[in-house]
Enzyme design. Structure first.
Site, mmCIF file in Angstrom:
data_model
loop_
_atom_site.group_PDB
_atom_site.id
_atom_site.type_symbol
_atom_site.label_atom_id
_atom_site.label_comp_id
_atom_site.label_asym_id
_atom_site.label_seq_id
_atom_site.Cartn_x
_atom_site.Cartn_y
_atom_site.Cartn_z
ATOM 1 N N ASP A 108 3.824 -9.619 -7.544
ATOM 2 C CA ASP A 108 2.805 -9.319 -6.475
ATOM 3 C C ASP A 108 1.435 -10.068 -6.720
ATOM 4 O O ASP A 108 0.952 -9.821 -7.651
ATOM 5 C CB ASP A 108 2.485 -7.880 -5.964
ATOM 6 N N SER A 127 2.992 2.020 -8.688
ATOM 7 C CA SER A 127 3.143 3.243 -9.487
ATOM 8 C C SER A 127 4.730 3.542 -9.624
ATOM 9 O O SER A 127 5.011 3.968 -10.793
ATOM 10 C CB SER A 127 2.340 4.293 -8.719
ATOM 11 N N LYS A 168 4.301 0.932 -4.491
ATOM 12 C CA LYS A 168 5.140 0.293 -5.174
ATOM 13 C C LYS A 168 5.215 0.117 -6.604
ATOM 14 O O LYS A 168 6.062 0.256 -7.496
ATOM 15 C CB LYS A 168 5.685 -1.130 -4.591
ATOM 16 N N GLY A 176 0.792 -1.345 0.020
ATOM 17 C CA GLY A 176 -0.237 -0.021 0.087
ATOM 18 C C GLY A 176 0.795 1.223 0.158
ATOM 19 O O GLY A 176 0.322 2.330 0.289
ATOM 20 N N VAL A 177 2.268 1.159 -0.308
ATOM 21 C CA VAL A 177 2.772 2.571 -0.254
ATOM 22 C C VAL A 177 3.200 3.038 -1.854
ATOM 23 O O VAL A 177 3.701 4.027 -1.695
ATOM 24 C CB VAL A 177 4.365 2.082 0.560
#
Length: 380
Positions: free
Chosen positions: A118, A96, A94, A91-92
Protein backbone atom coordinates in the site's frame (compact mmCIF):
# COMPACT_ATOMS: atom_id res chain seq x y z
CA UNK A 1 -6.62 -2.69 33.15
CA UNK A 2 -5.54 -4.33 29.90
CA UNK A 3 -5.01 -0.92 28.35
CA UNK A 4 -2.70 0.19 31.14
CA UNK A 5 -0.84 -3.12 30.98
CA UNK A 6 -0.19 -2.93 27.26
CA UNK A 7 0.66 0.76 27.33
CA UNK A 8 3.31 0.06 29.95
CA UNK A 9 5.17 -2.26 27.63
CA UNK A 10 7.97 -0.28 26.01
CA UNK A 11 8.40 -0.52 22.29
CA UNK A 12 11.41 -2.20 20.77
CA UNK A 13 14.35 0.18 20.31
CA UNK A 14 15.72 0.29 16.77
CA UNK A 15 19.25 -0.41 17.98
CA UNK A 16 18.18 -3.85 19.20
CA UNK A 17 17.29 -5.13 15.74
CA UNK A 18 19.32 -8.34 15.31
CA UNK A 19 21.52 -8.95 12.31
CA UNK A 20 21.54 -12.73 12.76
CA UNK A 21 18.88 -15.30 13.56
CA UNK A 22 20.99 -17.79 15.46
CA UNK A 23 18.82 -17.39 18.56
CA UNK A 24 15.86 -18.81 16.62
CA UNK A 25 17.61 -22.17 16.16
CA UNK A 26 17.06 -24.97 18.68
CA UNK A 27 20.21 -25.96 20.54
CA UNK A 28 22.09 -28.85 18.86
CA UNK A 29 21.47 -32.27 20.36
CA UNK A 30 23.62 -35.41 20.38
CA UNK A 31 26.67 -33.34 19.43
CA UNK A 32 25.30 -32.70 15.95
CA UNK A 33 26.57 -29.38 14.61
CA UNK A 34 24.06 -26.88 13.42
CA UNK A 35 24.87 -23.98 11.11
CA UNK A 36 23.56 -20.57 11.99
CA UNK A 37 20.87 -18.92 10.02
CA UNK A 38 22.16 -15.56 8.88
CA UNK A 39 20.31 -12.60 7.54
CA UNK A 40 20.97 -9.10 6.34
CA UNK A 41 18.55 -6.34 5.50
CA UNK A 42 18.77 -7.25 1.81
CA UNK A 43 18.95 -11.05 1.76
CA UNK A 44 18.13 -14.09 3.83
CA UNK A 45 19.76 -17.49 3.60
CA UNK A 46 19.55 -20.69 5.58
CA UNK A 47 21.69 -23.77 6.11
CA UNK A 48 20.07 -26.70 7.89
CA UNK A 49 21.38 -29.40 10.21
CA UNK A 50 21.61 -32.94 8.88
CA UNK A 51 21.77 -36.32 10.55
CA UNK A 52 23.38 -39.19 8.62
CA UNK A 53 20.96 -40.79 6.14
CA UNK A 54 18.09 -38.52 7.13
CA UNK A 55 16.28 -35.58 5.63
CA UNK A 56 17.29 -32.04 6.70
CA UNK A 57 15.84 -30.74 9.93
CA UNK A 58 13.57 -27.71 9.73
CA UNK A 59 14.04 -24.42 11.57
CA UNK A 60 11.17 -25.27 13.89
CA UNK A 61 8.53 -27.96 13.65
CA UNK A 62 4.94 -26.93 13.03
CA UNK A 63 2.37 -28.90 15.00
CA UNK A 64 -0.32 -30.76 13.10
CA UNK A 65 -3.79 -29.62 14.16
CA UNK A 66 -6.37 -32.32 14.83
CA UNK A 67 -9.44 -30.24 13.99
CA UNK A 68 -9.02 -28.71 10.51
CA UNK A 69 -12.38 -26.94 10.76
CA UNK A 70 -11.11 -24.45 13.34
CA UNK A 71 -10.46 -20.93 12.07
CA UNK A 72 -6.78 -20.23 12.63
CA UNK A 73 -5.87 -23.87 13.03
CA UNK A 74 -6.50 -24.61 9.36
CA UNK A 75 -4.33 -21.64 8.37
CA UNK A 76 -1.35 -22.82 10.41
CA UNK A 77 -1.38 -26.48 9.35
CA UNK A 78 1.61 -27.81 7.44
CA UNK A 79 5.09 -26.53 6.57
CA UNK A 80 4.41 -25.88 2.88
CA UNK A 81 4.56 -22.28 1.61
CA UNK A 82 1.29 -20.33 1.81
CA UNK A 83 0.37 -16.78 0.84
CA UNK A 84 -2.26 -14.58 2.48
CA UNK A 85 -3.44 -11.35 0.86
CA UNK A 86 -5.47 -8.99 3.04
CA UNK A 87 -7.46 -6.35 1.23
CA UNK A 88 -10.48 -4.10 1.35
CA UNK A 89 -11.54 -0.50 1.62
CA UNK A 90 -9.04 2.01 2.99
CA UNK A 91 -9.18 2.67 6.74
CA UNK A 92 -10.72 -0.63 7.86
CA UNK A 93 -7.64 -1.98 9.65
CA UNK A 94 -6.04 -4.14 6.95
CA UNK A 95 -2.53 -3.40 8.17
CA UNK A 96 -3.23 -4.29 11.81
CA UNK A 97 -4.95 -7.51 10.73
CA UNK A 98 -2.07 -8.43 8.41
CA UNK A 99 0.60 -7.64 11.01
CA UNK A 100 -1.21 -9.57 13.75
CA UNK A 101 -1.60 -12.57 11.42
CA UNK A 102 2.12 -12.53 10.65
CA UNK A 103 2.96 -12.35 14.36
CA UNK A 104 0.68 -15.28 15.10
CA UNK A 105 2.17 -17.38 12.30
CA UNK A 106 5.65 -16.71 13.68
CA UNK A 107 4.52 -17.57 17.21
CA UNK A 108 3.25 -20.91 15.87
CA UNK A 109 6.61 -21.84 14.34
CA UNK A 110 6.34 -20.48 10.79
CA UNK A 111 9.20 -18.32 9.48
CA UNK A 112 7.14 -15.44 8.08
CA UNK A 113 7.40 -12.31 5.94
CA UNK A 114 4.80 -9.53 6.02
CA UNK A 115 4.88 -7.03 3.15
CA UNK A 116 3.01 -3.78 2.65
CA UNK A 117 2.22 -2.92 -0.99
CA UNK A 118 0.00 0.00 0.00
CA UNK A 119 1.58 3.36 -1.00
CA UNK A 120 0.10 4.85 2.21
CA UNK A 121 2.22 2.66 4.44
CA UNK A 122 1.41 2.08 8.11
CA UNK A 123 3.23 -1.22 8.70
CA UNK A 124 6.10 0.65 10.36
CA UNK A 125 3.62 2.17 12.79
CA UNK A 126 2.10 -1.25 13.53
CA UNK A 127 5.46 -2.74 14.51
CA UNK A 128 6.92 0.49 15.96
CA UNK A 129 9.97 -0.04 13.74
CA UNK A 130 11.26 1.69 10.63
CA UNK A 131 10.45 -0.59 7.69
CA UNK A 132 10.57 2.06 4.96
CA UNK A 133 13.96 1.25 3.43
CA UNK A 134 12.60 -1.25 0.92
CA UNK A 135 14.56 -4.13 2.51
CA UNK A 136 13.56 -6.89 4.91
CA UNK A 137 13.79 -5.87 8.57
CA UNK A 138 13.76 -8.49 11.37
CA UNK A 139 11.04 -8.09 14.00
CA UNK A 140 12.22 -8.72 17.56
CA UNK A 141 10.38 -10.53 20.33
CA UNK A 142 9.23 -13.76 18.66
CA UNK A 143 10.24 -17.42 18.71
CA UNK A 144 10.47 -17.84 14.95
CA UNK A 145 11.81 -15.47 12.31
CA UNK A 146 9.46 -12.66 11.30
CA UNK A 147 10.62 -10.11 8.75
CA UNK A 148 8.72 -7.11 7.46
CA UNK A 149 9.11 -4.49 4.78
CA UNK A 150 7.28 -1.63 3.14
CA UNK A 151 7.83 -1.56 -0.60
CA UNK A 152 9.42 1.79 -1.37
CA UNK A 153 7.47 3.13 -4.38
CA UNK A 154 10.30 5.29 -5.71
CA UNK A 155 12.98 2.64 -5.21
CA UNK A 156 10.77 -0.06 -6.69
CA UNK A 157 9.95 2.19 -9.65
CA UNK A 158 13.65 2.80 -10.31
CA UNK A 159 14.47 -0.91 -9.97
CA UNK A 160 11.65 -1.81 -12.32
CA UNK A 161 12.71 0.90 -14.80
CA UNK A 162 16.26 -0.51 -14.88
CA UNK A 163 14.97 -4.06 -15.31
CA UNK A 164 12.59 -2.96 -18.05
CA UNK A 165 15.36 -1.27 -20.01
CA UNK A 166 17.39 -4.48 -19.88
CA UNK A 167 14.59 -6.94 -20.56
CA UNK A 168 11.74 -5.12 -22.17
CA UNK A 169 12.84 -1.76 -23.49
CA UNK A 170 11.09 1.57 -23.18
CA UNK A 171 7.85 0.37 -24.77
CA UNK A 172 7.20 -2.19 -22.04
CA UNK A 173 8.46 0.18 -19.32
CA UNK A 174 6.14 2.97 -20.36
CA UNK A 175 3.22 0.59 -20.76
CA UNK A 176 3.66 -0.86 -17.27
CA UNK A 177 4.35 2.48 -15.64
CA UNK A 178 1.13 3.80 -17.12
CA UNK A 179 -0.74 0.80 -15.74
CA UNK A 180 0.87 1.41 -12.34
CA UNK A 181 1.33 -2.33 -11.75
CA UNK A 182 4.86 -3.25 -12.80
CA UNK A 183 6.39 -2.55 -9.39
CA UNK A 184 3.85 -4.65 -7.52
CA UNK A 185 4.01 -7.61 -9.90
CA UNK A 186 7.80 -7.65 -9.84
CA UNK A 187 7.94 -7.49 -6.03
CA UNK A 188 5.30 -10.21 -5.58
CA UNK A 189 7.10 -12.59 -7.93
CA UNK A 190 10.42 -11.81 -6.25
CA UNK A 191 9.19 -13.37 -3.01
CA UNK A 192 7.63 -16.28 -4.89
CA UNK A 193 10.60 -17.24 -7.07
CA UNK A 194 13.78 -16.10 -5.34
CA UNK A 195 15.71 -18.90 -3.53
CA UNK A 196 16.80 -16.51 -0.78
CA UNK A 197 13.21 -16.48 0.57
CA UNK A 198 12.68 -20.25 0.38
CA UNK A 199 12.98 -20.69 4.16
CA UNK A 200 9.78 -18.72 4.77
CA UNK A 201 6.62 -20.83 4.99
CA UNK A 202 4.12 -17.98 5.36
CA UNK A 203 4.05 -14.72 3.38
CA UNK A 204 1.42 -12.11 4.27
CA UNK A 205 0.61 -9.18 1.96
CA UNK A 206 -0.99 -5.99 3.26
CA UNK A 207 -2.43 -4.83 -0.06
CA UNK A 208 -3.45 -1.44 -1.39
CA UNK A 209 -7.17 -0.57 -1.44
CA UNK A 210 -9.49 -2.62 -3.62
CA UNK A 211 -9.01 -1.23 -7.14
CA UNK A 212 -5.25 -1.79 -7.38
CA UNK A 213 -5.48 -5.53 -6.80
CA UNK A 214 -8.36 -5.97 -9.23
CA UNK A 215 -6.46 -4.18 -11.99
CA UNK A 216 -3.48 -6.44 -11.36
CA UNK A 217 -5.63 -9.55 -11.76
CA UNK A 218 -7.32 -8.33 -14.94
CA UNK A 219 -4.11 -7.28 -16.71
CA UNK A 220 -3.37 -10.60 -18.50
CA UNK A 221 -6.79 -10.51 -20.15
CA UNK A 222 -6.23 -6.88 -21.01
CA UNK A 223 -2.95 -7.80 -22.67
CA UNK A 224 -4.57 -10.64 -24.60
CA UNK A 225 -7.18 -8.24 -25.96
CA UNK A 226 -4.75 -5.41 -26.65
CA UNK A 227 -1.53 -7.02 -27.83
CA UNK A 228 -2.75 -7.46 -31.40
CA UNK A 229 -3.84 -3.83 -31.67
CA UNK A 230 -0.56 -2.65 -30.17
CA UNK A 231 1.44 -4.72 -32.64
CA UNK A 232 -0.49 -3.41 -35.67
CA UNK A 233 0.05 0.15 -34.51
CA UNK A 234 3.77 -0.47 -33.98
CA UNK A 235 4.13 -2.02 -37.43
CA UNK A 236 2.50 1.01 -39.07
CA UNK A 237 4.95 3.33 -37.33
CA UNK A 238 8.03 1.14 -37.76
CA UNK A 239 9.01 2.12 -41.30
CA UNK A 240 8.39 5.83 -40.73
CA UNK A 241 10.33 5.83 -37.47
CA UNK A 242 13.23 3.96 -39.03
CA UNK A 243 13.44 6.38 -41.94
CA UNK A 244 13.30 9.37 -39.63
CA UNK A 245 16.13 8.04 -37.47
CA UNK A 246 18.22 7.29 -40.57
CA UNK A 247 17.84 10.90 -41.75
CA UNK A 248 19.13 12.06 -38.37
CA UNK A 249 22.08 9.71 -38.65
CA UNK A 250 20.96 7.50 -35.75
CA UNK A 251 20.68 3.77 -35.91
CA UNK A 252 17.13 2.56 -35.69
CA UNK A 253 16.29 1.04 -32.31
CA UNK A 254 15.61 -2.63 -32.85
CA UNK A 255 13.08 -4.11 -30.49
CA UNK A 256 11.32 -7.40 -30.68
CA UNK A 257 8.14 -5.87 -29.34
CA UNK A 258 5.89 -8.93 -29.70
CA UNK A 259 8.37 -11.04 -27.77
CA UNK A 260 8.73 -8.43 -25.03
CA UNK A 261 5.02 -8.01 -24.56
CA UNK A 262 4.57 -11.76 -24.52
CA UNK A 263 7.14 -12.01 -21.72
CA UNK A 264 5.27 -9.29 -19.88
CA UNK A 265 2.02 -11.16 -20.27
CA UNK A 266 3.63 -14.37 -18.96
CA UNK A 267 4.91 -12.52 -15.92
CA UNK A 268 1.52 -11.07 -15.13
CA UNK A 269 -0.14 -14.43 -15.72
CA UNK A 270 2.15 -15.94 -13.06
CA UNK A 271 0.93 -13.35 -10.57
CA UNK A 272 -2.70 -14.07 -11.42
CA UNK A 273 -2.11 -17.83 -11.22
CA UNK A 274 -0.66 -17.34 -7.73
CA UNK A 275 -3.80 -15.50 -6.66
CA UNK A 276 -5.93 -18.34 -8.06
CA UNK A 277 -4.00 -21.22 -6.47
CA UNK A 278 -6.41 -22.45 -3.80
CA UNK A 279 -3.78 -24.81 -2.35
CA UNK A 280 -1.30 -22.01 -1.64
CA UNK A 281 -3.21 -18.73 -1.54
CA UNK A 282 -6.12 -17.13 0.28
CA UNK A 283 -7.47 -13.60 -0.02
CA UNK A 284 -8.96 -12.30 3.23
CA UNK A 285 -11.38 -9.37 2.98
CA UNK A 286 -11.29 -6.84 5.82
CA UNK A 287 -14.21 -4.48 6.43
CA UNK A 288 -15.95 -2.51 9.15
CA UNK A 289 -19.66 -2.55 10.08
CA UNK A 290 -20.78 0.37 7.92
CA UNK A 291 -22.98 0.37 4.84
CA UNK A 292 -20.33 1.90 2.57
CA UNK A 293 -17.59 -0.52 3.63
CA UNK A 294 -19.84 -3.57 3.34
CA UNK A 295 -21.08 -2.55 -0.10
CA UNK A 296 -17.49 -2.21 -1.30
CA UNK A 297 -16.59 -5.58 0.26
CA UNK A 298 -19.49 -7.18 -1.61
CA UNK A 299 -18.27 -5.73 -4.91
CA UNK A 300 -14.71 -6.83 -4.10
CA UNK A 301 -15.79 -10.40 -3.44
CA UNK A 302 -17.81 -10.48 -6.64
CA UNK A 303 -14.76 -9.36 -8.61
CA UNK A 304 -12.45 -11.82 -6.86
CA UNK A 305 -14.93 -14.64 -7.47
CA UNK A 306 -15.04 -13.72 -11.15
CA UNK A 307 -11.24 -13.98 -11.23
CA UNK A 308 -11.37 -17.35 -9.40
CA UNK A 309 -9.46 -16.03 -6.38
CA UNK A 310 -10.11 -18.13 -3.25
CA UNK A 311 -11.83 -16.15 -0.47
CA UNK A 312 -13.02 -17.89 2.70
CA UNK A 313 -12.91 -15.27 5.45
CA UNK A 314 -14.40 -11.84 6.03
CA UNK A 315 -13.09 -9.85 8.99
CA UNK A 316 -15.60 -7.35 10.38
CA UNK A 317 -13.33 -5.06 12.36
CA UNK A 318 -13.92 -2.33 14.95
CA UNK A 319 -17.25 -3.56 16.34
CA UNK A 320 -18.41 -1.64 19.41
CA UNK A 321 -19.07 -3.94 22.38
CA UNK A 322 -22.40 -3.57 24.20
CA UNK A 323 -22.49 -0.47 26.39
CA UNK A 324 -22.60 -1.09 30.14
CA UNK A 325 -22.52 2.57 31.14
CA UNK A 326 -25.72 3.84 29.57
CA UNK A 327 -23.80 5.72 26.87
CA UNK A 328 -26.48 6.85 24.41
CA UNK A 329 -24.01 7.44 21.60
CA UNK A 330 -22.46 3.99 22.09
CA UNK A 331 -25.86 2.28 22.11
CA UNK A 332 -27.01 4.10 18.98
CA UNK A 333 -23.74 3.43 17.17
CA UNK A 334 -23.81 -0.26 18.05
CA UNK A 335 -27.39 -0.59 16.74
CA UNK A 336 -26.24 0.97 13.49
CA UNK A 337 -23.35 -1.50 13.32
CA UNK A 338 -25.65 -4.46 14.02
CA UNK A 339 -27.85 -3.41 11.10
CA UNK A 340 -24.76 -3.33 8.91
CA UNK A 341 -23.77 -6.82 10.08
CA UNK A 342 -27.26 -8.02 9.20
CA UNK A 343 -26.55 -6.73 5.69
CA UNK A 344 -23.60 -9.12 5.51
CA UNK A 345 -25.74 -12.09 6.51
CA UNK A 346 -28.24 -11.22 3.77
CA UNK A 347 -25.70 -10.32 1.08
CA UNK A 348 -25.39 -13.05 -1.58
CA UNK A 349 -21.68 -12.32 -2.02
CA UNK A 350 -20.72 -12.26 1.67
CA UNK A 351 -23.18 -14.49 3.51
CA UNK A 352 -21.32 -17.73 2.75
CA UNK A 353 -17.94 -16.46 3.95
CA UNK A 354 -16.62 -17.26 7.38
CA UNK A 355 -17.38 -14.04 9.26
CA UNK A 356 -14.84 -13.07 11.92
CA UNK A 357 -16.09 -10.34 14.24
CA UNK A 358 -13.38 -8.25 15.94
CA UNK A 359 -14.27 -5.78 18.68
CA UNK A 360 -13.01 -2.21 18.75
CA UNK A 361 -10.35 -1.96 21.46
CA UNK A 362 -9.56 1.01 23.68
CA UNK A 363 -5.89 1.26 22.76
CA UNK A 364 -3.72 1.76 19.71
CA UNK A 365 -2.52 -1.52 18.18
CA UNK A 366 1.20 -0.78 18.00
CA UNK A 367 4.12 -3.06 18.74
CA UNK A 368 4.40 -6.83 19.01
CA UNK A 369 2.60 -7.21 22.40
CA UNK A 370 -0.42 -5.29 21.12
CA UNK A 371 -0.37 -7.25 17.84
CA UNK A 372 -0.36 -10.50 19.80
CA UNK A 373 -3.36 -9.23 21.73
CA UNK A 374 -5.17 -8.36 18.50
CA UNK A 375 -4.20 -11.69 16.97
CA UNK A 376 -5.95 -13.50 19.81
CA UNK A 377 -9.09 -11.49 19.02
CA UNK A 378 -9.11 -11.87 15.25
CA UNK A 379 -7.26 -15.10 14.47
CA UNK A 380 -8.89 -17.46 16.92
Amino acid sequence: MLSRCLRSISRIPGNLIPITLSHYIPKPQNNIPCHRITASLTSVSVLTCKRPNTVPLQVKSVATIVDPAARFDEMVIGPQRKYYFLGGKGGVGKTSCAASLAVKFADHGHPTIVISTDPAHSLSDSFAQDLAGGDLVPIEGLNSPLFALEINPEKAKEDFRTSSQKNGGSAVKDFMNNMGLGMLADQVMQFVESPQYSMFSRIVFDTAPTGHTLRLLSLPDFLDASIGKIMKFKQKLASAASAFKSVLGKAAEQQDVPDKLQKLRERMTKVRDLFRDSNATEFVIVTIPSVMAINESSRLHASLRKECVPVHRLIVNQILPPSVSGCKFCTTKRKDQMRAIDMIRNDPELANLRIIEADLVDLEIRGVPALKFMGDIVWR
